[in-house]
Write a protein that holds these residues in place. Structure first.
Motif, PDB file in Angstrom:
ATOM      1  N   GLY A  29       0.785  -1.227   0.000  1.00  0.00           N
ATOM      2  CA  GLY A  29       0.000   0.000   0.000  1.00  0.00           C
ATOM      3  C   GLY A  29       0.821   1.283   0.000  1.00  0.00           C
ATOM      4  N   GLU A  30       2.133   1.186  -0.069  1.00  0.00           N
ATOM      5  CA  GLU A  30       2.975   2.381  -0.130  1.00  0.00           C
ATOM      6  C   GLU A  30       2.681   3.165  -1.415  1.00  0.00           C
ATOM      7  OE1 GLU A  30       5.852  -1.119   0.849  1.00  0.00           O
ATOM      8  OE2 GLU A  30       4.070  -0.808  -0.364  1.00  0.00           O
ATOM      9  N   GLU A  31       2.888   4.464  -1.347  1.00  0.00           N
ATOM     10  CA  GLU A  31       2.774   5.309  -2.535  1.00  0.00           C
ATOM     11  C   GLU A  31       3.943   6.278  -2.576  1.00  0.00           C
ATOM     12  OE1 GLU A  31      -1.977   5.540  -3.523  1.00  0.00           O
ATOM     13  OE2 GLU A  31      -0.861   7.383  -3.201  1.00  0.00           O
ATOM     14  N   MET A  32       4.555   6.359  -3.742  1.00  0.00           N
ATOM     15  CA  MET A  32       5.628   7.326  -3.971  1.00  0.00           C
ATOM     16  C   MET A  32       5.238   8.137  -5.204  1.00  0.00           C
ATOM     17  SD  MET A  32       9.074   5.085  -3.272  1.00  0.00           S
ATOM     18  CE  MET A  32      10.105   6.481  -3.652  1.00  0.00           C
ATOM     19  N   ARG A  33       5.025   9.426  -4.991  1.00  0.00           N
ATOM     20  CA  ARG A  33       4.599  10.319  -6.074  1.00  0.00           C
ATOM     21  C   ARG A  33       5.839  10.968  -6.695  1.00  0.00           C
ATOM     22  NH1 ARG A  33      -0.237  12.855  -7.228  1.00  0.00           N
ATOM     23  NH2 ARG A  33      -0.061  14.898  -8.214  1.00  0.00           N
ATOM     24  N   HIS A  34       5.939  10.892  -8.014  1.00  0.00           N
ATOM     25  CA  HIS A  34       7.027  11.516  -8.758  1.00  0.00           C
ATOM     26  C   HIS A  34       6.423  12.583  -9.657  1.00  0.00           C
ATOM     27  CE1 HIS A  34      10.018   8.522  -7.577  1.00  0.00           C
ATOM     28  NE2 HIS A  34       9.014   7.678  -7.622  1.00  0.00           N
ATOM     29  N   GLU A  35       6.717  13.834  -9.320  1.00  0.00           N
ATOM     30  CA  GLU A  35       6.178  14.937 -10.111  1.00  0.00           C
ATOM     31  C   GLU A  35       7.327  15.767 -10.641  1.00  0.00           C
ATOM     32  OE1 GLU A  35       2.834  18.466  -9.993  1.00  0.00           O
ATOM     33  OE2 GLU A  35       3.029  17.117  -8.290  1.00  0.00           O
ATOM     34  N   GLY A  36       7.189  16.206 -11.885  1.00  0.00           N
ATOM     35  CA  GLY A  36       8.229  17.025 -12.485  1.00  0.00           C
ATOM     36  C   GLY A  36       7.761  17.605 -13.797  1.00  0.00           C
ATOM     37  N   VAL A  37       8.729  18.018 -14.588  1.00  0.00           N
ATOM     38  CA  VAL A  37       8.435  18.594 -15.894  1.00  0.00           C
ATOM     39  C   VAL A  37       9.389  18.016 -16.934  1.00  0.00           C
ATOM     40  CG1 VAL A  37       7.514  20.778 -15.000  1.00  0.00           C
ATOM     41  CG2 VAL A  37       9.933  20.597 -15.532  1.00  0.00           C
ATOM     42  N   TYR A  38       8.906  18.012 -18.167  1.00  0.00           N
ATOM     43  CA  TYR A  38       9.753  17.657 -19.301  1.00  0.00           C
ATOM     44  C   TYR A  38      10.521  18.903 -19.723  1.00  0.00           C
ATOM     45  CZ  TYR A  38       6.991  13.402 -19.612  1.00  0.00           C
ATOM     46  OH  TYR A  38       6.375  12.207 -19.335  1.00  0.00           O
ATOM     47  N   LEU A  39      11.801  18.740 -19.929  1.00  0.00           N
ATOM     48  CA  LEU A  39      12.648  19.849 -20.352  1.00  0.00           C
ATOM     49  C   LEU A  39      12.896  19.831 -21.855  1.00  0.00           C
ATOM     50  CD1 LEU A  39      15.282  19.613 -17.481  1.00  0.00           C
ATOM     51  CD2 LEU A  39      13.344  21.200 -17.654  1.00  0.00           C
ATOM     52  N   GLU A  40      13.033  18.632 -22.398  1.00  0.00           N
ATOM     53  CA  GLU A  40      13.314  18.471 -23.828  1.00  0.00           C
ATOM     54  C   GLU A  40      12.636  17.202 -24.312  1.00  0.00           C
ATOM     55  OE1 GLU A  40      17.172  18.235 -26.856  1.00  0.00           O
ATOM     56  OE2 GLU A  40      17.450  17.690 -24.753  1.00  0.00           O
ATOM     57  N   ILE A  73      14.258  12.158 -24.411  1.00  0.00           N
ATOM     58  CA  ILE A  73      13.314  12.759 -23.471  1.00  0.00           C
ATOM     59  C   ILE A  73      14.130  13.166 -22.244  1.00  0.00           C
ATOM     60  CG2 ILE A  73      11.298  12.396 -21.989  1.00  0.00           C
ATOM     61  CD1 ILE A  73      10.459  10.158 -23.990  1.00  0.00           C
ATOM     62  N   VAL A  74      14.033  14.433 -21.869  1.00  0.00           N
ATOM     63  CA  VAL A  74      14.734  14.927 -20.696  1.00  0.00           C
ATOM     64  C   VAL A  74      13.689  15.471 -19.730  1.00  0.00           C
ATOM     65  CG1 VAL A  74      16.479  16.527 -19.797  1.00  0.00           C
ATOM     66  CG2 VAL A  74      16.742  15.557 -22.103  1.00  0.00           C
ATOM     67  N   SER A  75      13.757  15.031 -18.485  1.00  0.00           N
ATOM     68  CA  SER A  75      12.804  15.490 -17.474  1.00  0.00           C
ATOM     69  C   SER A  75      13.543  15.726 -16.165  1.00  0.00           C
ATOM     70  CB  SER A  75      11.679  14.468 -17.294  1.00  0.00           C
ATOM     71  OG  SER A  75      12.216  13.223 -16.878  1.00  0.00           O
ATOM     72  N   THR A  76      12.872  16.431 -15.255  1.00  0.00           N
ATOM     73  CA  THR A  76      13.466  16.688 -13.950  1.00  0.00           C
ATOM     74  C   THR A  76      12.385  16.804 -12.894  1.00  0.00           C
ATOM     75  OG1 THR A  76      14.986  18.087 -12.679  1.00  0.00           O
ATOM     76  CG2 THR A  76      13.490  19.220 -14.211  1.00  0.00           C
ATOM     77  N   ASP A  77      12.780  16.518 -11.668  1.00  0.00           N
ATOM     78  CA  ASP A  77      11.901  16.736 -10.527  1.00  0.00           C
ATOM     79  C   ASP A  77      12.274  18.030  -9.811  1.00  0.00           C
ATOM     80  OD1 ASP A  77      14.316  16.005  -9.410  1.00  0.00           O
ATOM     81  OD2 ASP A  77      13.498  14.422  -8.158  1.00  0.00           O
ATOM     82  N   ALA A  78      13.149  18.835 -10.427  1.00  0.00           N
ATOM     83  CA  ALA A  78      13.574  20.094  -9.819  1.00  0.00           C
ATOM     84  C   ALA A  78      12.486  21.160  -9.887  1.00  0.00           C
ATOM     85  CB  ALA A  78      14.838  20.618 -10.504  1.00  0.00           C
ATOM     86  N   PHE A  79      11.478  20.908 -10.722  1.00  0.00           N
ATOM     87  CA  PHE A  79      10.353  21.827 -10.866  1.00  0.00           C
ATOM     88  C   PHE A  79       9.067  21.026 -10.921  1.00  0.00           C
ATOM     89  CE2 PHE A  79      13.922  23.769 -13.084  1.00  0.00           C
ATOM     90  CZ  PHE A  79      13.988  25.011 -12.478  1.00  0.00           C
ATOM     91  N   THR A  80       7.983  21.663 -10.513  1.00  0.00           N
ATOM     92  CA  THR A  80       6.654  21.124 -10.752  1.00  0.00           C
ATOM     93  C   THR A  80       5.966  22.096 -11.715  1.00  0.00           C
ATOM     94  OG1 THR A  80       5.757  22.227  -8.802  1.00  0.00           O
ATOM     95  CG2 THR A  80       6.539  19.958  -8.512  1.00  0.00           C
ATOM     96  N   ALA A  81       4.696  21.882 -11.997  1.00  0.00           N
ATOM     97  CA  ALA A  81       3.966  22.709 -12.949  1.00  0.00           C
ATOM     98  C   ALA A  81       4.133  24.189 -12.633  1.00  0.00           C
ATOM     99  CB  ALA A  81       2.492  22.341 -12.935  1.00  0.00           C
ATOM    100  N   GLY A  82       4.200  24.996 -13.675  1.00  0.00           N
ATOM    101  CA  GLY A  82       4.351  26.430 -13.495  1.00  0.00           C
ATOM    102  C   GLY A  82       5.751  26.833 -13.086  1.00  0.00           C
ATOM    103  N   TRP A  83       6.722  25.925 -13.271  1.00  0.00           N
ATOM    104  CA  TRP A  83       8.133  26.169 -12.943  1.00  0.00           C
ATOM    105  C   TRP A  83       8.332  26.489 -11.470  1.00  0.00           C
ATOM    106  CZ3 TRP A  83      10.760  24.023 -16.523  1.00  0.00           C
ATOM    107  CH2 TRP A  83      10.322  24.057 -17.835  1.00  0.00           C
ATOM    108  N   ARG A  84       7.534  25.830 -10.630  1.00  0.00           N
ATOM    109  CA  ARG A  84       7.708  25.995  -9.188  1.00  0.00           C
ATOM    110  C   ARG A  84       8.875  25.126  -8.728  1.00  0.00           C
ATOM    111  NH1 ARG A  84       1.828  26.060  -9.360  1.00  0.00           N
ATOM    112  NH2 ARG A  84       1.190  28.148  -8.721  1.00  0.00           N
ATOM    113  N   PRO A  85       9.872  25.707  -8.092  1.00  0.00           N
ATOM    114  CA  PRO A  85      11.006  24.911  -7.616  1.00  0.00           C
ATOM    115  C   PRO A  85      10.559  23.836  -6.633  1.00  0.00           C
ATOM    116  CG  PRO A  85      11.536  27.248  -7.560  1.00  0.00           C
ATOM    117  CD  PRO A  85      10.049  27.140  -7.820  1.00  0.00           C
ATOM    118  N   ALA A  86      11.158  22.677  -6.775  1.00  0.00           N
ATOM    119  CA  ALA A  86      10.898  21.552  -5.872  1.00  0.00           C
ATOM    120  C   ALA A  86      12.257  21.032  -5.412  1.00  0.00           C
ATOM    121  CB  ALA A  86      10.114  20.467  -6.603  1.00  0.00           C
ATOM    122  N   GLY A  87      12.277  20.247  -4.382  1.00  0.00           N
ATOM    123  CA  GLY A  87      13.533  19.685  -3.903  1.00  0.00           C
ATOM    124  C   GLY A  87      14.146  18.783  -4.962  1.00  0.00           C
ATOM    125  N   PRO A  88      15.129  19.254  -5.716  1.00  0.00           N
ATOM    126  CA  PRO A  88      15.624  18.478  -6.858  1.00  0.00           C
ATOM    127  C   PRO A  88      16.399  17.241  -6.431  1.00  0.00           C
ATOM    128  CG  PRO A  88      17.032  20.372  -6.504  1.00  0.00           C
ATOM    129  CD  PRO A  88      15.875  20.498  -5.527  1.00  0.00           C
TER     130      PRO A  88
END
Length: 153
Positions: free
Chosen positions: A61-72, A79-94
């Motif tokens: 029942g564990e859940e791990m959410r991975h949210e980020g944005v595509y960069l390229e 495909i290049v993506s990062t978890d350093a940002f969420t939607a709207g270019w909000r900084p996240a703990g990268p």
């Protein structure tokens, strides 16, 4: 390891690039995390600046959410993506920048999945968490999806 603080897995997959690309893009929930975990793709806006939200569900029942944005996104190549940002270019703990590369290689595709980290410590932490086994299992599962697609499934 280079100053990019990089971890990498590579596979030769016996299928054309377009099939491997389609497996990655259209069947992400089937390969994204090692079994017995499973993934649900909540959002995948496959374009630069587009959101990505994948939730990994564990057997207890564990859940791990991975949210980020595509960069390229270069169709059929990268495909290049990062978890350093969420939607709207909000900084996240990268934690990382993920790079997935697809290249024609003889009768198949050379697939590489790369994790670049901000620091050597973060890279080493990811390696200790089981990067090679986990991302390797995900690549094996991607290859299973490809074989099914090639067989007409």
């Amino acid at each position: 390891m280079s100053d990019l603080h990089e971890l990498r897995i590579e596979r030769h997959i016996a299928a054309p690039v377009d099939v491997v690309w389609r497996a990655w893009v259209d069947h992400q929930a089937e390969w994204f995390c090692p079994r017995p975990w499973r993934a649900s793709v909540e959002v995948s806006e496959l374009r630069p600046g587009g959101r990505s939200v994948v939730v990994m569900h564990g057997p207890a029942g564990e859940e791990m959410r991975h949210e980020g944005v595509y960069l390229e996104v270069v169709t059929g190549e990268r495909i290049v993506s990062t978890d350093a940002f969420t939607a709207g270019w909000r900084p996240a703990g990268p934690f990382l920048v993920r790079i997935d590369e697809f290249a024609a290689d003889g009768a198949g595709t050379r697939y590489a999945a790369v994790a670049r980290h901000w620091t050597a410590e973060a890279r080493d932490q990811h390696a200790a968490m089981g990067f090679e086994a986990g991302w390797g299992a995900a690549a094996d599962q991607l290859e299973e999806v490809v074989r099914r697609l090639v067989a007409g499934g």
